[in-house]
Design an enzyme around this catalytic site. Structure first.
Site, PDB file in Angstrom:
ATOM      1  N   LYS A   1       0.683  -1.069  -0.368  1.00 44.79           N
ATOM      2  CA  LYS A   1       0.039  -0.056  -0.137  1.00 44.79           C
ATOM      3  C   LYS A   1       0.757   0.756  -0.094  1.00 44.79           C
ATOM      4  O   LYS A   1       0.268   2.019  -0.780  1.00 44.79           O
ATOM      5  CB  LYS A   1      -1.086   0.042   1.307  1.00 44.79           C
ATOM      6  CG  LYS A   1      -2.401  -0.851   0.447  1.00 44.79           C
ATOM      7  CD  LYS A   1      -2.715  -1.090   2.371  1.00 44.79           C
ATOM      8  CE  LYS A   1      -3.939  -2.368   2.405  1.00 44.79           C
ATOM      9  NZ  LYS A   1      -4.472  -2.677   3.256  1.00 44.79           N
TER      10      LYS A   1
ATOM     11  N   GLN B   1      -4.814  -1.640  10.108  1.00 40.89           N
ATOM     12  CA  GLN B   1      -4.682  -3.268   9.252  1.00 40.89           C
ATOM     13  C   GLN B   1      -5.673  -4.301  10.009  1.00 40.89           C
ATOM     14  O   GLN B   1      -5.232  -4.230  10.938  1.00 40.89           O
ATOM     15  CB  GLN B   1      -3.150  -3.579   8.526  1.00 40.89           C
ATOM     16  CG  GLN B   1      -3.253  -4.680   8.131  1.00 40.89           C
ATOM     17  CD  GLN B   1      -3.436  -4.711   6.593  1.00 40.89           C
ATOM     18  OE1 GLN B   1      -3.614  -3.070   6.279  1.00 40.89           O
ATOM     19  NE2 GLN B   1      -3.236  -6.127   5.846  1.00 40.89           N
TER      20      GLN B   1
ATOM     21  N   ASP C   1     -11.325   2.828   4.069  1.00 37.36           N
ATOM     22  CA  ASP C   1     -12.052   1.783   4.736  1.00 37.36           C
ATOM     23  C   ASP C   1     -13.613   1.486   4.251  1.00 37.36           C
ATOM     24  O   ASP C   1     -13.891   0.569   3.521  1.00 37.36           O
ATOM     25  CB  ASP C   1     -11.660   0.828   5.425  1.00 37.36           C
ATOM     26  CG  ASP C   1     -10.092   0.053   5.483  1.00 37.36           C
ATOM     27  OD1 ASP C   1      -9.886  -0.043   4.566  1.00 37.36           O
ATOM     28  OD2 ASP C   1      -9.392  -0.126   6.807  1.00 37.36           O
TER      29      ASP C   1
HETATM   30  N1  LIG Z   1      -8.114  -2.229   7.365  1.00 37.46           N
HETATM   31  C1  LIG Z   1      -8.256  -3.384   6.511  1.00 37.46           C
HETATM   32  N2  LIG Z   1      -8.494  -2.535   4.610  1.00 37.46           N
HETATM   33  C2  LIG Z   1      -7.747  -3.399   3.916  1.00 37.46           C
HETATM   34  O1  LIG Z   1      -8.212  -3.458   2.827  1.00 37.46           O
HETATM   35  C3  LIG Z   1      -7.346  -5.104   3.802  1.00 37.46           C
HETATM   36  C4  LIG Z   1      -6.654  -5.468   5.694  1.00 37.46           C
HETATM   37  N3  LIG Z   1      -7.241  -3.841   6.532  1.00 37.46           N
HETATM   38  N4  LIG Z   1      -6.550  -6.511   6.279  1.00 37.46           N
HETATM   39  C5  LIG Z   1      -6.260  -7.114   5.023  1.00 37.46           C
HETATM   40  C6  LIG Z   1      -6.483  -7.866   4.072  1.00 37.46           C
HETATM   41  C7  LIG Z   1      -6.374  -7.984   2.993  1.00 37.46           C
HETATM   42  N5  LIG Z   1      -6.012  -6.866   1.771  1.00 37.46           N
HETATM   43  C8  LIG Z   1      -5.687  -7.461   0.519  1.00 37.46           C
HETATM   44  C9  LIG Z   1      -5.159  -6.312  -0.020  1.00 37.46           C
HETATM   45  C10 LIG Z   1      -4.948  -6.324  -1.544  1.00 37.46           C
HETATM   46  C11 LIG Z   1      -4.239  -8.085  -1.685  1.00 37.46           C
HETATM   47  C12 LIG Z   1      -3.507  -7.748  -3.131  1.00 37.46           C
HETATM   48  O2  LIG Z   1      -2.798  -6.656  -3.370  1.00 37.46           O
HETATM   49  N6  LIG Z   1      -2.997  -9.009  -3.374  1.00 37.46           N
HETATM   50  C13 LIG Z   1      -2.265  -9.763  -4.958  1.00 37.46           C
HETATM   51  C14 LIG Z   1      -1.275 -10.237  -4.435  1.00 37.46           C
HETATM   52  C15 LIG Z   1      -0.381 -10.074  -2.914  1.00 37.46           C
HETATM   53  C16 LIG Z   1       0.406 -11.225  -3.305  1.00 37.46           C
HETATM   54  O3  LIG Z   1       2.198 -11.292  -3.380  1.00 37.46           O
HETATM   55  O4  LIG Z   1       0.740 -11.048  -2.023  1.00 37.46           O
HETATM   56  C17 LIG Z   1      -2.919 -10.011  -5.636  1.00 37.46           C
HETATM   57  O5  LIG Z   1      -3.931 -10.604  -5.215  1.00 37.46           O
HETATM   58  O6  LIG Z   1      -2.327  -9.833  -6.504  1.00 37.46           O
HETATM   59  C18 LIG Z   1      -4.104  -8.871  -1.511  1.00 37.46           C
HETATM   60  C19 LIG Z   1      -4.786  -8.561   0.161  1.00 37.46           C
HETATM   61  C20 LIG Z   1      -6.832  -5.945   2.377  1.00 37.46           C
HETATM   62  N7  LIG Z   1      -7.188  -5.725   3.384  1.00 37.46           N
END
Ligand SMILES: Nc1nc(=O)c2c([nH]1)NC[C@@H]1CN(c3ccc(C(=O)N[C@@H](CCC(=O)O)C(=O)O)cc3)C=[N+]21
Length: 307
Positions: free
Chosen positions: A62, A106, A129
């Protein structure tokens, strides 16, 4: 986006989340410029109170995203076993700071922290969020301020690939506060990327197969690896896989990412499908940037053309 091209050998369209997210970031960068012209540099604070390596990865992603579009990022790390008060006080400080327009704590937070209090304590106008009860209420009332990033990103993907939601049968699998509930709320609302007949399924649903068999659009958000497979889908369905599960694997990192959908079989049945990684995940991050410029515009009275 540049094109809604592709499709693999059997004609299934592969929904490219990285490409659509890049377009959203371009859009955000233009809004950052507008803000800069008015003397405002948008700022996002991320707060991490966790030792979970996945959480650390996401938070650092992020920060990199922010840099790319010209958003200033502030990061606060709190020991996972520190007193909860430390987190509450951090939020108070960030609420007061004029250079911070968006605050993201987070999740999950440790058990000794009152998660509901955390969500209530973030100033609603900085709640990028969209988890504060005021913002949840506004979304449900059809007057959203910050749409939660993941469901908002899914809407953008459906729009980018011209998926017809009007009158469609949509099934949301999962009822979480951060994905399932807001997703269903957005899909039933009047207007673009809405007007769907929406069913929400969960762990107590009696006949999940029966619900899925007639679904034109399936949103999988249960957090169980490969929970849904191709045999459960209607031919030609649009499949949006929100799951990002780390499973042990013989890779360099020691794990692989898999969705809530068994990709290979689902791809055979589906008309369009999101991959994992490279589907919903990048969109979640892009919509966070989007909400941050929106927050900066609201707090500085700069009009930006955002939905
Ligand atoms: N307050 C809060 N807000 C959130 O938005 C929040 C959170 N807590 N806690 C955890 C989860 C999880 N999350 C992700 C966002 C992007 C990917 C992402 O970009 N993933 C990549 C791969 C990442 C990798 O390679 O590990 C993809 O799917 O292509 C993953 C997970 C947001 N979250």
């Amino acid at each position: 986006m540049t094109e809604t091209s592709d499709g693999d050998a059997d004609g299934t369209r592969i929904i490219d989340g990285e490409a659509v997210a890049a377009d959203v970031r371009d859009d955000v960068a233009a809004h950052v410029e507008t803000l800069e012209e008015e003397g405002v540099t948008p700022g996002l604070a991320t707060v991490l109170m966790s030792d979970d390596p996945a959480s650390e990865t996401y938070v650092s992603m992020k920060q990199r995203d922010c840099e790319e579009v010209g958003i200033e990022s502030v990061h606060v790390e709190i020991d996972a076993d520190a007193p909860a008060e430390e987190l509450y006080e951090t939020i108070d400080d960030l609420n007061e700071r004029e250079d911070v327009h968006g605050i993201l704590v987070q999740l999950p937070v440790p058990d000794h922290v009152d998660k509901r209090r955390v969500l209530r304590q973030i100033a609603p106008v900085k709640d990028v969020d969209g988890f504060h009860p005021e913002n949840v209420g506004r979304l449900v009332a059809g007057d959203a301020r910050f749409k939660p990033c993941t469901p908002h990103g899914v809407q953008k993907l459906l729009a980018a690939y011209d998926v017809e939601t009007e009158g469609a049968d949509a099934v949301v699998v999962g009822r979480s506060d951060i994905v399932g509930k807001p997703m269903a709320n957005l899909l039933i609302q009047k207007g673009p990327i809405g007007n769907a007949t929406t069913t929400v399924c969960h762990s107590r649903t009696r006949d999940l197969e029966g619900k899925l068999a007639t679904a034109d659009i399936v949103i999988a958000a249960v957090g169980v690896p490969e929970f849904i497979d191709g045999s459960m889908l209607k031919e030609g369905a649009t499949v949006i896989d929100v799951g990002i599960n780390r499973v042990d694997a013989d890779t360099e990192k020691g794990y692989a990412l898999v969705g809530d959908v068994e990709y290979e079989s689902a791809k055979e049945a589906a008309g369009a499908i999101t991959p994992v990684p490279g589907g919903v995940g990048p969109m979640t991050r892009a919509m966070l940037l989007y909400n941050t410029v929106k927050a900066a515009g609201l707090q500085s009275d700069v009009a930006l053309d955002l939905d």
